[in-house]
Design a protein around this motif. Structure first.
Motif, short mmCIF file in Angstrom:
data_model
loop_
_atom_site.label_atom_id
_atom_site.label_comp_id
_atom_site.label_asym_id
_atom_site.label_seq_id
_atom_site.Cartn_x
_atom_site.Cartn_y
_atom_site.Cartn_z
N HIS A 106 0.85 -1.20 0.00
CA HIS A 106 0.00 0.00 0.00
C HIS A 106 0.88 1.25 0.00
CE1 HIS A 106 -3.63 -2.32 0.72
NE2 HIS A 106 -2.96 -3.00 1.64
N GLY A 107 0.58 2.16 -0.93
CA GLY A 107 1.33 3.42 -1.00
C GLY A 107 0.42 4.61 -0.87
N LYS A 108 0.86 5.74 -1.37
CA LYS A 108 0.04 6.96 -1.34
C LYS A 108 0.18 7.66 -2.69
CE LYS A 108 -0.47 11.40 0.96
NZ LYS A 108 0.22 12.43 1.75
N ALA A 109 -0.96 7.87 -3.35
CA ALA A 109 -0.94 8.48 -4.67
C ALA A 109 -0.78 10.00 -4.58
CB ALA A 109 -2.23 8.13 -5.41
N VAL A 110 0.20 10.50 -5.29
CA VAL A 110 0.36 11.97 -5.45
C VAL A 110 0.79 12.22 -6.89
CG1 VAL A 110 0.98 12.43 -3.03
CG2 VAL A 110 2.78 11.90 -4.69
N HIS A 111 0.88 13.48 -7.27
CA HIS A 111 1.36 13.81 -8.62
C HIS A 111 2.82 13.39 -8.73
CE1 HIS A 111 2.27 16.11 -12.23
NE2 HIS A 111 0.94 16.19 -12.42
N GLY B 216 1.54 7.14 -15.83
CA GLY B 216 2.86 7.76 -15.71
C GLY B 216 2.92 8.95 -14.79
N SER B 217 1.84 9.69 -14.61
CA SER B 217 1.94 10.93 -13.84
C SER B 217 1.40 10.81 -12.42
CB SER B 217 1.20 12.07 -14.58
OG SER B 217 -0.17 11.74 -14.70
N THR B 218 1.16 9.58 -11.99
CA THR B 218 0.66 9.37 -10.62
C THR B 218 1.55 8.36 -9.89
OG1 THR B 218 -1.60 9.69 -11.42
CG2 THR B 218 -1.36 8.68 -9.24
N VAL B 219 1.95 8.71 -8.69
CA VAL B 219 2.70 7.77 -7.86
C VAL B 219 1.76 6.61 -7.47
CG1 VAL B 219 3.77 7.48 -5.58
CG2 VAL B 219 4.39 9.43 -7.01
#
Ligand SMILES: [Zn+2]
Length: 407
Positions: free
Chosen positions: A209-214, A266-269
């Motif tokens: 589990h991660g955290k989505a950011v730009h 590509g543009s989202t962690v």
């Protein structure tokens, strides 16, 4: 009148050396054309798993055996998915012949129809030809011959045609619990060798589990794919370590990542990454110890990557086959091979793959693997089996039955 157990023969010229009168009576009752036709008809009856549609195949095999006077029972393991149990003989010690009815899906890349049972060059082609409808045909043909011969058994010959080996082994787990047998031969493709040990298999689904950011500010998020990549590096390192301690006749315990799925673009962690991990478990190891090793790797990753979020779920768990009390069964099978003029492989040969034999051993039976076909060509397009191997396996199984249940 049933033939006697007298081991002499009046016609040594046509009966292989070492074969007694009772045994030759059963061998002569084997119908090779019947076994070949049965194999082709089993192939023509698709039983791919998933989805697990073995019902028609089980009913067809039951009708084949019932037409030859064998008592059969179909017992549902899951809705529409029955195990077939067939028996010849009486109460007493039991020899179980076990084979699975399901196959992996046909898939693409075939040069023949995967459900045609095409015969060419001494081989039968089709999905399941090798893994393991030839084994099922051999055990049913051997049982039909024993029945047709009219010999009296001091015990029973049982046939278990089970569902679901390719996914979760629900069929063999149920069959082994209900009738573990005194001796069990699982007729998976063994290249005509008697295999007494084998690896177990664990599969895990692991979610990071991660955290989505730009993606322009990745330091503000947590990249679950990067965490998964770190774990895969630890798995590879551990696999190299395991490779230094192989089990004789089998090889080392192994790891393989079979599936990775994660990320949004590509543009989202990536906030999530799932992977499927396969761990083969040596006969000297336990399933729980092998799982503990995986959890240790995850704990180590937590140390290296503070804040790591993960979940682990065990999805497949085959115990290893340890070769417990298999001496007599192995000897009887190898003697039969010798008496039929076949060479016998080196002793203590084992398998790297998991089979249903493990469930019978765990239930208290002595279980080995012996059957027609080469596992190296299982699960592939243009899967095939040699007719000669089908015929030999049928004879070995029939001889084994006579020697274990009449002497
Ligand atoms: Zn198989």
């Amino acid at each position: 009148m049933a033939p006697s157990a007298d081991s002499s023969t009046d016609d040594p010229g046509t009966v292989p050396r070492g074969i007694g009168a009772l045994e030759s009576c059963v061998l002569e009752a084997i119908d090779d054309a019947e076994a070949l036709q049965l194999l082709r008809e089993l192939i023509a009856c698709p039983s791919e798993n998933p989805p697990g549609n073995e019902g028609a195949c089980a009913r067809f095999l039951a009708s084949f055996l019932e037409r030859r006077g064998v008592t059969c029972r179909l017992v549902e393991v899951a809705p529409g998915r029955p195990n077939l149990y067939a028996t010849v003989g009486t109460s007493g010690p039991t020899l179980v012949l076990c084979g699975h009815l399901d196959t992996v899906p046909a898939g693409g890349g075939w040069t023949v129809d995967p459900f045609s049972g095409t015969v060419t060059g001494g081989h039968v082609y089709g999905r399941g030809a090798c893994d393991m409808k030839a084994g099922v045909a051999a055990m049913a043909a051997a049982m039909a011959a024993v029945k047709r011969s009219g010999i009296l058994l001091r015990g029973s010959l049982a046939l278990h045609a089970v569902i679901d080996e390719e996914v979760g082994s629900a069929g063999a787990r149920k069959a082994a619990a209900e009738q573990p047998g005194d001796w069990v031969i699982v007729t998976e493709p063994s290249g005509g060798r008697v295999l007494v040990t084998g690896n177990g298999q664990l599969n895990f689904e692991i979610v990071f589990h991660g955290k989505a950011v730009h993606s322009s500010h990745p330091e503000d998020g947590r990249n679950a794919i990067h965490d998964a990549a770190g774990f895969i590096c630890l798995v590879e390192e551990q696999a190299r370590c395991l490779a230094t301690a192989p089990c004789p006749g089998i090889g080392p315990a192994t790891y393989s990542v079979g599936l990775v799925k994660g990320g949004r673009g590509g543009s989202t962690v990536a906030d999530r990454c799932e992977l499927t991990l396969d761990r083969r478990v040596l006969p000297s190891e336990g399933l729980d110890a092998a799982e503990a090793e995986v959890r240790r790797l995850l704990s180590r990753l937590e140390t290296e990557r503070p804040g790591l979020g993960w979940e682990l779920t065990r999805t497949v768990a085959f115990p290893p086959l340890r070769g417990t009390n298999t001496g007599r069964l192995e000897q009887v099978l190898n003697d039969a091979l010798v008496d039929l003029g076949r060479t016998v492989a080196e002793p203590s040969h084992g398998m790297r793959f998991a089979t249903d034999a493990a469930w019978y051993e765990a239930a208290g039976g002595s279980a080995v693997v012996f059957g027609p076909g080469d596992v190296a060509i299982a699960h592939q397009s243009d899967e095939h089996v040699a007719i000669e191997e089908l015929n030999t396996s049928t004879r070995v199984l029939a001889l084994c039955c006579v020697r274990l249940l009449t002497l």
